[in-house]
Design a protein around this motif. Structure first.
Motif, PDB file in Angstrom:
ATOM      1  N   THR A  34       0.941  -1.063  -0.017  1.00  0.00           N
ATOM      2  CA  THR A  34      -0.160   0.182  -0.266  1.00  0.00           C
ATOM      3  C   THR A  34       0.958   1.270  -0.107  1.00  0.00           C
ATOM      4  N   ALA A  35       1.903   1.334   1.019  1.00  0.00           N
ATOM      5  CA  ALA A  35       2.759   2.445   0.972  1.00  0.00           C
ATOM      6  C   ALA A  35       3.618   2.440  -0.531  1.00  0.00           C
ATOM      7  N   VAL A  46       4.475  11.387   0.094  1.00  0.00           N
ATOM      8  CA  VAL A  46       4.101  11.318   1.716  1.00  0.00           C
ATOM      9  C   VAL A  46       4.695  12.159   2.681  1.00  0.00           C
ATOM     10  N   SER A  47       5.531  13.178   2.172  1.00  0.00           N
ATOM     11  CA  SER A  47       5.950  14.260   3.113  1.00  0.00           C
ATOM     12  C   SER A  47       4.612  15.124   3.376  1.00  0.00           C
ATOM     13  N   ASP A  48       3.604  15.222   2.537  1.00  0.00           N
ATOM     14  CA  ASP A  48       2.514  16.118   2.532  1.00  0.00           C
ATOM     15  C   ASP A  48       1.526  15.345   3.456  1.00  0.00           C
ATOM     16  N   PRO A  49       1.186  16.050   4.667  1.00  0.00           N
ATOM     17  CA  PRO A  49       0.295  15.569   5.873  1.00  0.00           C
ATOM     18  C   PRO A  49      -1.008  15.137   5.525  1.00  0.00           C
ATOM     19  N   VAL A  50      -1.585  15.727   4.189  1.00  0.00           N
ATOM     20  CA  VAL A  50      -2.741  15.192   3.682  1.00  0.00           C
ATOM     21  C   VAL A  50      -2.671  13.887   3.112  1.00  0.00           C
ATOM     22  N   VAL A  51      -1.806  13.749   2.143  1.00  0.00           N
ATOM     23  CA  VAL A  51      -1.450  12.369   1.878  1.00  0.00           C
ATOM     24  C   VAL A  51      -0.851  11.234   2.631  1.00  0.00           C
ATOM     25  N   LEU A  52      -0.162  11.617   3.762  1.00  0.00           N
ATOM     26  CA  LEU A  52      -0.014  10.826   4.940  1.00  0.00           C
ATOM     27  C   LEU A  52      -1.408  10.441   5.518  1.00  0.00           C
ATOM     28  N   ALA A  53      -2.296  11.445   5.496  1.00  0.00           N
ATOM     29  CA  ALA A  53      -3.425  10.982   6.326  1.00  0.00           C
ATOM     30  C   ALA A  53      -4.236   9.988   5.343  1.00  0.00           C
ATOM     31  N   ASP A  54      -4.260  10.066   4.208  1.00  0.00           N
ATOM     32  CA  ASP A  54      -4.778   9.132   3.040  1.00  0.00           C
ATOM     33  C   ASP A  54      -4.210   7.896   3.297  1.00  0.00           C
ATOM     34  N   LEU A  55      -2.734   7.879   3.459  1.00  0.00           N
ATOM     35  CA  LEU A  55      -2.143   6.522   3.498  1.00  0.00           C
ATOM     36  C   LEU A  55      -2.612   5.749   4.873  1.00  0.00           C
ATOM     37  N   ALA A  56      -2.706   6.708   5.967  1.00  0.00           N
ATOM     38  CA  ALA A  56      -3.152   5.939   7.308  1.00  0.00           C
ATOM     39  C   ALA A  56      -4.393   5.465   7.161  1.00  0.00           C
ATOM     40  N   GLN A  57      -5.373   6.174   6.471  1.00  0.00           N
ATOM     41  CA  GLN A  57      -6.726   5.704   6.053  1.00  0.00           C
ATOM     42  C   GLN A  57      -6.562   4.389   5.344  1.00  0.00           C
ATOM     43  N   ALA A  58      -5.741   4.261   4.134  1.00  0.00           N
ATOM     44  CA  ALA A  58      -5.656   3.129   3.357  1.00  0.00           C
ATOM     45  C   ALA A  58      -5.250   1.951   4.118  1.00  0.00           C
ATOM     46  N   LEU A  59      -4.497   2.370   5.175  1.00  0.00           N
ATOM     47  CA  LEU A  59      -3.582   1.172   6.134  1.00  0.00           C
ATOM     48  C   LEU A  59      -4.765   0.811   7.193  1.00  0.00           C
ATOM     49  N   GLY A  60      -5.779   1.209   7.295  1.00  0.00           N
ATOM     50  CA  GLY A  60      -7.032   0.954   8.157  1.00  0.00           C
ATOM     51  C   GLY A  60      -6.922   1.790   9.685  1.00  0.00           C
ATOM     52  N   PHE A  61      -6.313   2.976   9.574  1.00  0.00           N
ATOM     53  CA  PHE A  61      -6.183   3.712  10.719  1.00  0.00           C
ATOM     54  C   PHE A  61      -7.289   5.035  10.628  1.00  0.00           C
ATOM     55  N   GLN A  62      -7.989   5.233  11.799  1.00  0.00           N
ATOM     56  CA  GLN A  62      -8.902   6.124  11.730  1.00  0.00           C
ATOM     57  C   GLN A  62      -7.986   7.591  11.497  1.00  0.00           C
ATOM     58  N   THR A  63      -8.429   8.496  10.505  1.00  0.00           N
ATOM     59  CA  THR A  63      -7.733   9.623  10.067  1.00  0.00           C
ATOM     60  C   THR A  63      -7.822  10.723  11.255  1.00  0.00           C
TER      61      THR A  63
END
Length: 67
Positions: A34-35, A46-63
């Motif tokens: 996924t990453a 992935v240094s952009d906080p919005v993109v990082l939040a999208d990645l977190a969500q894709a990995l199953g974390f609550q944003t």
């Protein structure tokens, strides 16, 4: 070989936050893929906080961080 590939907007980039998310997600093949896809298939920064939040969500974390 038909493998989709798109460079991220800046290279080199700091992968530390994305790597921490992968570790927190369990370091399984799905998390790593996924990453990797976010960065090298989709060319996302992935240094952009919005993109990082999208990645977190894709990995199953609550944003927790959405702007």
């Amino acid at each position: 070989m038909g493998v989709p590939f798109k460079m991220p907007p800046t290279h080199p980039f700091n992968p530390l936050s994305a790597m921490r998310l992968v570790i927190a997600a369990g370091v399984d093949r799905r998390a790593v893929q996924t990453a990797f896809d976010f960065v090298f298939r989709d060319g996302r920064d992935v240094s952009d906080p919005v993109v990082l939040a999208d990645l977190a969500q894709a990995l199953g974390f609550q944003t927790w961080m959405r702007r």
